[in-house]
Design a protein around this motif. Structure first.
Motif, mmCIF file in Angstrom:
data_model
loop_
_atom_site.group_PDB
_atom_site.id
_atom_site.type_symbol
_atom_site.label_atom_id
_atom_site.label_comp_id
_atom_site.label_asym_id
_atom_site.label_seq_id
_atom_site.Cartn_x
_atom_site.Cartn_y
_atom_site.Cartn_z
ATOM 1 N N GLY A 31 2.504 4.441 5.927
ATOM 2 C CA GLY A 31 3.856 4.608 5.414
ATOM 3 C C GLY A 31 4.722 3.443 5.828
ATOM 4 N N TYR A 32 6.015 3.665 5.749
ATOM 5 C CA TYR A 32 6.958 2.556 5.919
ATOM 6 C C TYR A 32 7.791 2.709 7.190
ATOM 7 N N GLY A 33 7.261 3.455 8.163
ATOM 8 C CA GLY A 33 7.980 3.567 9.432
ATOM 9 C C GLY A 33 8.436 4.992 9.725
ATOM 10 N N PRO A 36 4.650 9.572 7.260
ATOM 11 C CA PRO A 36 3.651 8.904 6.421
ATOM 12 C C PRO A 36 3.871 9.215 4.936
ATOM 13 N N VAL A 37 3.599 8.221 4.102
ATOM 14 C CA VAL A 37 3.722 8.399 2.651
ATOM 15 C C VAL A 37 2.375 8.818 2.062
ATOM 16 N N ILE A 38 1.293 8.303 2.638
ATOM 17 C CA ILE A 38 -0.052 8.742 2.227
ATOM 18 C C ILE A 38 -0.772 9.281 3.457
ATOM 19 N N GLY A 55 -1.997 9.130 -10.863
ATOM 20 C CA GLY A 55 -1.103 10.053 -10.163
ATOM 21 C C GLY A 55 0.319 9.808 -10.621
ATOM 22 N N ALA A 56 1.163 10.797 -10.408
ATOM 23 C CA ALA A 56 2.555 10.718 -10.861
ATOM 24 C C ALA A 56 3.292 9.594 -10.134
ATOM 25 N N ASN A 57 4.436 9.206 -10.667
ATOM 26 C CA ASN A 57 5.294 8.229 -9.994
ATOM 27 C C ASN A 57 5.604 8.733 -8.585
ATOM 28 N N GLY A 58 5.489 7.847 -7.611
ATOM 29 C CA GLY A 58 5.834 8.207 -6.239
ATOM 30 C C GLY A 58 4.737 8.932 -5.484
ATOM 31 N N SER A 59 3.551 9.062 -6.087
ATOM 32 C CA SER A 59 2.479 9.805 -5.416
ATOM 33 C C SER A 59 1.780 8.976 -4.339
ATOM 34 N N GLY A 60 2.074 7.688 -4.275
ATOM 35 C CA GLY A 60 1.533 6.873 -3.185
ATOM 36 C C GLY A 60 0.450 5.889 -3.587
ATOM 37 N N LYS A 61 0.287 5.637 -4.894
ATOM 38 C CA LYS A 61 -0.782 4.756 -5.359
ATOM 39 C C LYS A 61 -0.585 3.324 -4.850
ATOM 40 N N SER A 62 0.633 2.805 -5.040
ATOM 41 C CA SER A 62 0.890 1.426 -4.597
ATOM 42 C C SER A 62 0.839 1.325 -3.079
ATOM 43 N N THR A 63 1.327 2.359 -2.406
ATOM 44 C CA THR A 63 1.293 2.363 -0.939
ATOM 45 C C THR A 63 -0.148 2.305 -0.447
ATOM 46 N N LEU A 64 -1.042 3.016 -1.122
ATOM 47 C CA LEU A 64 -2.451 2.963 -0.729
ATOM 48 C C LEU A 64 -2.981 1.535 -0.863
ATOM 49 N N LEU A 65 -2.748 0.896 -2.013
ATOM 50 C CA LEU A 65 -3.256 -0.472 -2.171
ATOM 51 C C LEU A 65 -2.661 -1.392 -1.102
ATOM 52 N N LYS A 66 -1.363 -1.244 -0.845
ATOM 53 C CA LYS A 66 -0.732 -2.100 0.174
ATOM 54 C C LYS A 66 -1.331 -1.850 1.546
ATOM 55 N N SER A 67 -1.712 -0.608 1.819
ATOM 56 C CA SER A 67 -2.305 -0.307 3.133
ATOM 57 C C SER A 67 -3.704 -0.921 3.247
ATOM 58 N N PRO A 103 -0.364 -7.270 -7.104
ATOM 59 C CA PRO A 103 0.640 -6.221 -6.886
ATOM 60 C C PRO A 103 1.278 -5.743 -8.186
ATOM 61 N N GLN A 104 1.948 -4.606 -8.087
ATOM 62 C CA GLN A 104 2.591 -4.011 -9.274
ATOM 63 C C GLN A 104 3.772 -4.857 -9.738
ATOM 64 N N VAL A 105 4.530 -5.397 -8.796
ATOM 65 C CA VAL A 105 5.679 -6.254 -9.148
ATOM 66 C C VAL A 105 5.543 -7.581 -8.413
ATOM 67 N N ASP A 179 -2.856 -3.266 -9.374
ATOM 68 C CA ASP A 179 -1.842 -2.206 -9.420
ATOM 69 C C ASP A 179 -1.127 -2.220 -10.766
ATOM 70 N N GLU A 180 -1.520 -1.309 -11.639
ATOM 71 C CA GLU A 180 -0.950 -1.167 -12.986
ATOM 72 C C GLU A 180 -0.913 -2.470 -13.775
ATOM 73 N N PRO A 181 -2.081 -3.077 -13.997
ATOM 74 C CA PRO A 181 -2.098 -4.361 -14.716
ATOM 75 C C PRO A 181 -1.600 -4.262 -16.155
ATOM 76 N N GLU A 212 -3.637 2.945 -12.593
ATOM 77 C CA GLU A 212 -3.229 2.925 -14.003
ATOM 78 C C GLU A 212 -2.417 4.165 -14.383
ATOM 79 N N GLN A 213 -1.413 3.952 -15.211
ATOM 80 C CA GLN A 213 -0.684 5.063 -15.823
ATOM 81 C C GLN A 213 -1.422 5.569 -17.069
ATOM 82 N N ARG A 214 -2.123 4.648 -17.718
ATOM 83 C CA ARG A 214 -2.801 5.015 -18.974
ATOM 84 C C ARG A 214 -4.116 5.689 -18.614
HETATM 85 N N1 LIG Z 1 9.223 -0.204 0.851
HETATM 86 C C1 LIG Z 1 9.349 1.111 0.946
HETATM 87 N N2 LIG Z 1 10.058 1.673 1.947
HETATM 88 C C2 LIG Z 1 10.197 3.019 2.049
HETATM 89 N N3 LIG Z 1 9.651 3.899 1.183
HETATM 90 C C3 LIG Z 1 8.922 3.391 0.170
HETATM 91 C C4 LIG Z 1 8.739 1.981 -0.004
HETATM 92 N N4 LIG Z 1 7.995 1.798 -1.115
HETATM 93 C C5 LIG Z 1 7.698 3.014 -1.599
HETATM 94 N N5 LIG Z 1 8.265 3.973 -0.828
HETATM 95 C C6 LIG Z 1 8.170 5.426 -1.046
HETATM 96 O O1 LIG Z 1 6.813 5.829 -0.916
HETATM 97 C C7 LIG Z 1 6.489 6.822 -1.889
HETATM 98 C C8 LIG Z 1 5.280 6.377 -2.674
HETATM 99 O O2 LIG Z 1 5.617 5.204 -3.395
HETATM 100 P P1 LIG Z 1 4.526 4.351 -4.170
HETATM 101 O O3 LIG Z 1 5.189 3.114 -4.618
HETATM 102 O O4 LIG Z 1 3.331 4.225 -3.327
HETATM 103 O O5 LIG Z 1 4.208 5.322 -5.398
HETATM 104 P P2 LIG Z 1 3.365 5.038 -6.728
HETATM 105 O O6 LIG Z 1 2.381 6.155 -6.850
HETATM 106 O O7 LIG Z 1 2.838 3.659 -6.718
HETATM 107 O O8 LIG Z 1 4.474 5.222 -7.863
HETATM 108 P P3 LIG Z 1 4.655 4.461 -9.293
HETATM 109 O O9 LIG Z 1 3.723 5.141 -10.239
HETATM 110 O O10 LIG Z 1 6.075 4.726 -9.639
HETATM 111 O O11 LIG Z 1 4.357 3.003 -9.099
HETATM 112 C C9 LIG Z 1 7.737 7.027 -2.737
HETATM 113 O O12 LIG Z 1 8.398 8.178 -2.260
HETATM 114 C C10 LIG Z 1 8.549 5.778 -2.471
HETATM 115 O O13 LIG Z 1 9.922 6.055 -2.574
#
Ligand SMILES: Nc1ncnc2c1ncn2[C@@H]1O[C@H](COP(=O)(O)OP(=O)(O)OP(=O)(O)O)[C@@H](O)[C@H]1O
Ligand SMILES: [Mg+2]
Length: 259
Positions: A31-33, A36-38, A55-67, A103-105, A179-181, A212-214
Motif C-alpha cells: 500500500g501507500y503507507g 494496505p491496499v492489496i 477488476g473494478a476501478n480501485g480494486s488494486g490492479k495498478s498497485t499490484l503491478l507497482k508492488s 505503467p498505466q499513466v 497496465d491497461e495498454p 485490462e478493462q476489456r
Molecule cells: N499514490 C497513491 N496514494 C494513496 N492511495 C492510492 C495511490 N494510488 C492508488 N491509491 C488507492 O489505492 C486503491 C487501488 O488503486 P489502484 O490504482 O491500484 O486501482 P486499479 O485497480 O488500478 O484501478 P483502475 O482500474 O481505476 O486503474 C484505490 O483506493 C486508490 O485510491
C-alpha cells in the motif's frame, strides 16, 4: 526476446539467471503507507504465457503491478523472477532482473522524440548496444520507424502505446507487466494491440502479466486470469473456466452464462 538473444550470445554469466524466467508473487500485501491496499495476493506467470488481471476501478490492479517492480513498498509476501528474490528491490534492479513495466499513466516522455524515448528505455545498455536495439524495436513496431524524430506528445494514442512498449522492449525483458495498454484506444486498434503485439511477446517466450478493462478481449488471449476485488484475488481460472462462472460473466462479460 530473451530466447532469441541467448541463442546469439550465450555466455553462462550470472546475468543469465533470469533469462526466460517467469514471475511469481506470493502473498503480497502492499500500500501507500496507511492501511494496505492489496492483501495476500498470489499470482504467477510463466515464460510464454499471457496472464491477465481484471477488476473494478480501485480494486488494486495498478498497485499490484507497482508492488512487483519496487515502486510501492511490499509489507508482506515475496516477489521472485525465476529464482531471484526481487521483493522491495529498487526499480532499476528489478529491470536488470528482466522485468519490463509499462505503467498505466506517464508511459512516455511527451516532449522527447520517439528516438530519445527509446534511448531512455535502453538506459541499462552499453552505448554501442543502443542503436542496434532501436533498429530491432522498429522492426517489432514498424509504425515507429518513420516517426523517430517526432516528439512523443504528437503521436496518436495507439502509436504512443507502441512507443511505451517499445521503450520497455529496449532491455529485452523476460517478463512484461502491462497496465491497461489499450485504455482510450479505438476498439479495432485495441484488438490489434492485444492480438498482434501482446500475443507476439508471449510467442517470443516472454511472460506477460496484463491489466485490462476489456475483459472479453483479454480473455481471448489469456492462459489464466485473476479477478481482483477490494485488494484481494476474488476469483481465478482459465478463460474457459471463468466464462462458465456466473458471477464472472455477470460482472465482466455483461450477460448470463450459456452452457
Ligand atoms: N499514490 C497513491 N496514494 C494513496 N492511495 C492510492 C495511490 N494510488 C492508488 N491509491 C488507492 O489505492 C486503491 C487501488 O488503486 P489502484 O490504482 O491500484 O486501482 P486499479 O485497480 O488500478 O484501478 P483502475 O482500474 O481505476 O486503474 C484505490 O483506493 C486508490 O485510491
Ligand atoms: Mg489501474
Amino acid at each position: 526476446w530473451r530466447h532469441t538473444l541467448s541463442a546469439e550470445h550465450h555466455t553462462g554469466s550470472a546475468d543469465d539467471v533470469s533469462r526466460g524466467a517467469g514471475l511469481t508473487a506470493t502473498g503480497v500485501t502492499a500500500g501507500y503507507g496507511g492501511d494496505p491496499v492489496i492483501r495476500g495476493i498470489t499470482v504467477r506467470v510463466e515464460p510464454g504465457q499471457i496472464v491477465s488481471l481484471v477488476g473494478a476501478n480501485g480494486s488494486g490492479k495498478s498497485t499490484l503491478l507497482k508492488s512487483l517492480v519496487g515502486v510501492v513498498r511490499v509489507s508482506a509476501g515475496a516477489v521472485t523472477v525465476g529464482d531471484r528474490d526481487v521483493t522491495n528491490r529498487p526499480p532499476e534492479e528489478v529491470a536488470r532482473a528482466g522485468v519490463g513495466y509499462v505503467p498505466q499513466v506517464d508511459d512516455v516522455f511527451a516532449p522527447l522524440t520517439v528516438r530519445e524515448n527509446l534511448e531512455m528505455g535502453g538506459y541499462l545498455l552499453r552505448p554501442k548496444e543502443v542503436k542496434p536495439r532501436i533498429d530491432h524495436v522498429v522492426t517489432v513496431f514498424p509504425r515507429l520507424a518513420t516517426m523517430l524524430a517526432r516528439p512523443a506528445g504528437k503521436l496518436s494514442g495507439g502509436e504512443r502505446k507502441m512507443l511505451a512498449m517499445g521503450r520497455v522492449l529496449m532491455l529485452e525483458p523476460s517478463v512484461f507487466l502491462l497496465d491497461e495498454p489499450t485504455a482510450n484506444l479505438a476498439p479495432a486498434i485495441a484488438r490489434s494491440l492485444l492480438e498482434d503485439h501482446v500475443r507476439s511477446l508471449a510467442q517470443g517466450g516472454a511472460a506477460v502479466l496484463i491489466v485490462e478493462q476489456r475483459a472479453r478481449a483479454v480473455l481471448a488471449i489469456s492462459d489464466h486470469t485473476y479477478v481482483l476485488a477490494g485488494g484481494e484475488v476474488r476469483m481465478e481460472g482459465t478463460p474457459a473456466e471463468l466464462a462458465g462462472t456466473p458471477a464472472f460473466v455477470e460482472s465482466f462479460l455483461g450477460g448470463t452464462v450459456t452452457r
